[in-house]
Design an enzyme around this catalytic site. Structure first.
Site, mmCIF file in Angstrom:
data_model
loop_
_atom_site.group_PDB
_atom_site.id
_atom_site.type_symbol
_atom_site.label_atom_id
_atom_site.label_comp_id
_atom_site.label_asym_id
_atom_site.label_seq_id
_atom_site.Cartn_x
_atom_site.Cartn_y
_atom_site.Cartn_z
ATOM 1 N N LYS A 1 0.850 -1.295 -0.100
ATOM 2 C CA LYS A 1 0.084 0.121 0.017
ATOM 3 C C LYS A 1 0.820 1.296 0.111
ATOM 4 C CE LYS A 1 -4.241 1.545 2.248
ATOM 5 N NZ LYS A 1 -5.347 1.256 3.133
ATOM 6 N N ARG B 1 -25.046 -2.716 7.919
ATOM 7 C CA ARG B 1 -24.762 -4.141 7.579
ATOM 8 C C ARG B 1 -25.031 -4.768 8.783
ATOM 9 N NH1 ARG B 1 -19.020 -4.070 4.513
ATOM 10 N NH2 ARG B 1 -20.323 -5.371 2.899
ATOM 11 N N GLU C 1 -18.902 -6.383 10.454
ATOM 12 C CA GLU C 1 -19.859 -5.581 11.231
ATOM 13 C C GLU C 1 -20.865 -6.383 12.055
ATOM 14 O OE1 GLU C 1 -18.371 -2.688 8.169
ATOM 15 O OE2 GLU C 1 -19.043 -4.916 8.066
#
Length: 629
Positions: free
Chosen positions: A283, A397, A369
């Site tokens: 990243k 969610r 979640e």
């Protein structure tokens, strides 16, 4: 427009067809230009940064090998898609990303035919790609379907549900696991540890492939090697997991080595059935500061590429997230039963200080979640007092878990809901527009909406000390500048606050809309009430106001449909009271991205919009205006 003297190759790529006309040996130069163009573009306008830098070579290789848009490319998570947007005809508009009228921050089907699936929340790509593959097969369509899942998205249960199904129906689809060890924070969990072993396995993998070519398969040594290989793969790389689920696994390979990527993609492109290509990326690749500080450079404001992001002094007023983070530490010090939970949003939800001060009471469950909410329910069963710190859009969610596992059992779980209401630049996928509507209908659920920072802290204490499920929802950004108390004070449970006594109309404000409601109350000489609680609603206050006023106006930064204003109307109806009422809130549409102020204006919730709505609904009120409008 792009400078063709500095970016001579990229300037001539107006779409993937141009890229596919180039020979393989020209692609590394294209990738270098693309990376530099991305750095300069995001530096000038701000936006998601590190994830895009990490997939530059992968994006170039995908659009070179596959016939997009006929072949479908599904990105997951969406903030990886900036290089994809640049290569698919949106190069010269990339600096408009997240701005009103500009490019969407994530893939958006209405924006481009190359965005085959809209993305905002994570871990949807494999399911969507599987659906596309099944539908294509039923039509006899030979197009290729590719899902690119990364930035922590493989930690979510939905990804494994799709893998489980995909291995059973055997679709013609490719899943590319972009493994960079990060989401916004560092990835956590057992799956992450397994993936980390793959980082150390490249030498083993190279040796294994050479040995397979050198030893005849039918020989004794060949059969022995095949059995040893299965055990070794399970020890060092995650291939066994995917292959047992029915996916042909290839990798791990270097996601920044274009020749290796091209060879691997061409190999797996025409293999039958479901397959996984595991690529290892970094990243922030190619920008040293982003590689070193991957969390800080996940998303950035405008900055000088030579100097990097310059840390600015914090805002004069604390953000609501700051208020929550300070409160969480203070309450944890006062009550050892408090446990803090986040689904991979430590920085965004304000849990950094808590994670350092109380590491044994801090639980980052990764992008999960549903698990976060049911984990809290289990903790509450054993006498703990869990606090789930979660964005409004991500709580959607875990709605079934909030209903079935928390509210139905009346468990003592506190929901600290950040980014409620209008969010702004991240667009409709991240707007917290619906939490009042979907939580209000749940029995046992207390719901509070603070009007300022001090009230936010007091409501957090009130909800935490309440015996049962409680949700405190607060907006993104800074508040009104009201000084925050350092103690753990509470407010009277279920009681509204009269802020101004006027005549004719009563303005009932919920949460962050108090400031514009107060301005309009002065202008129209109206009574103003800070309602504070959406549930339980202060019915006594509403009934009292109904006796002495001609009309109500409700204010909220939630969808009008089923929201706090609807609760007021239901209260009046239940008591047989018929009176005019105007509901001001978010309209029945998905609002596009822009600044918070621009989105409020789109919704008619800026001062001119509110003023015009009141005058249109109650023409007689114009005669009572205190200040000329």
């Amino acid at each position: 427009m792009i400078d063709s003297t500095r970016f001579p190759r990229l300037a001539h790529i107006d779409g993937p067809a141009d890229l596919r006309r180039l020979p393989d040996d020209a692609l590394p130069a294209v990738a270098n230009e693309l990376r530099q163009y991305l750095i300069e573009s995001v530096a000038s306008s701000g936006g998601h940064f590190g994830a895009g830098l990490g997939v530059v070579e992968l994006t170039v290789a995908l659009h070179h090998v596959f016939d997009t848009p006929a072949d479908r490319l599904v990105w997951d998570v969406g903030h990886q898609c900036y290089p994809h947007k640049i290569l698919t005809g949106r190069r010269d508009r990339i600096t408009t990303i997240k701005k009103k009228g500009g490019l969407a921050p994530f893939p958006h089907r209405e924006e481009s035919e190359y965005d085959s699936f809209g993305v905002g929340h994570s871990s949807t790509s494999i399911s969507a790609a599987l659906g596309m593959a099944i539908a294509a097969q039923r039509k006899g369509d030979p197009r290729k379907i590719v899902a690119v899942i990364g930035d922590g998205a493989m930690t979510a249960g939905m990804a494994f549900e799709a893998l489980n199904h995909g291995g059973d129906v055997e679709p013609d689809m490719l899943v590319i696991l972009n493994d960079n060890g990060m989401s916004i924070s560092e990835n956590v969990g057992g799956l992450t540890k397994m993936m980390a072993r793959a980082m150390a396995s490249r030498t083993l993998n190279t040796w294994r492939e050479r040995a397979k070519r050198a030893i005849p398969k039918q020989s004794f040594m060949g059969r022995f090697f095949q059995r040893w290989e299965e055990h070794a793969k399970g020890m060092f790389v995650p291939s066994t997991l995917f292959e047992e689920l029915g996916f042909h696994y290839t990798g791990p390979i270097d996601g920044h080595n274009l020749p290796q990527l091209l060879a691997a993609l061409r190999t797996v492109k025409d293999l039958p059935g479901p397959r996984v290509l595991h690529v290892i990326t970094t990243k922030g690749k190619g920008y040293a500061r982003a590689e070193k500080s991957q969390i800080e450079y996940h998303a950035v404001g405008p900055f000088d590429p030579l100097a990097g992001v310059v840390k600015k002094a914090g805002p004069a007023k604390p953000t609501y997230t700051d208020v929550f983070g300070d409160w969480l530490c203070d309450m944890a010090a006062a009550d050892e039963r408090l446990l803090g939970i986040t689904p991979a949003m430590r920085e965004g939800s304000g849990l950094v200080k808590f994670s350092k001060r109380f590491p044994e009471r801090y639980f980052d469950v990764a992008i999960a979640e549903q698990h976060a909410v049911t984990l809290a329910a289990g903790m509450a069963c054993e006498g703990a007092k869990p606090v789930v710190a979660i964005y409004s859009t991500f709580l959607q969610r875990a709605y079934d878990q909030a209903i079935h596992d928390v509210a139905l059992q009346n468990l003592d779980v506190t929901f600290a809901i950040d980014r409620a209401g209008v969010v702004g630049p991240d667009g409709a996928t991240h707007a917290g527009s619906f939490d009042l509507s979907f939580l209000r209908c749940l029995p046992n659920m207390a719901i509070m909406a603070p009007a300022d920072e001090r009230e936010c802290r007091a409501m957090l204490s009130t909800g935490f000390l309440h015996d049962g499920p409680a949700a405190i929802r607060y907006p993104r950004g800074v508040g009104l500048g009201v000084p925050v108390s350092g103690d753990l004070e509470t407010i009277p449970f279920g009681k509204a606050e009269l802020r101004r006594r006027g005549r004719g109309m009563a303005f009932l404000s919920f949460g962050a809309m108090l400031a514009p409601a107060a301005a309009m109350a002065e202008e129209f000489d109206a009574t103003l009430v800070n309602m504070r609680f959406v549930k339980p609603l202060d019915e006594a206050m509403i009934l009292e106001l109904a006796q002495g006023h001609d009309a109500f106006v409700t204010f909220e930064d939630n969808a009008v449909a089923g929201g706090a204003g609807s609760a007021v109307a239901e209260c009046l109806a239940a008591h047989g009271i018929v009176m005019p009422i105007l509901h001001l809130g978010l309209p029945d549409t998905y609002l596009e991205h822009g600044s918070r102020e621009e989105v409020l204006s789109m919704a008619g919730l800026d001062l001119p919009g509110i003023r015009n709505a009141i005058r249109a609904r109650f023409p007689q009120a114009a005669g009572r205006v205190n200040v000329a409008g």
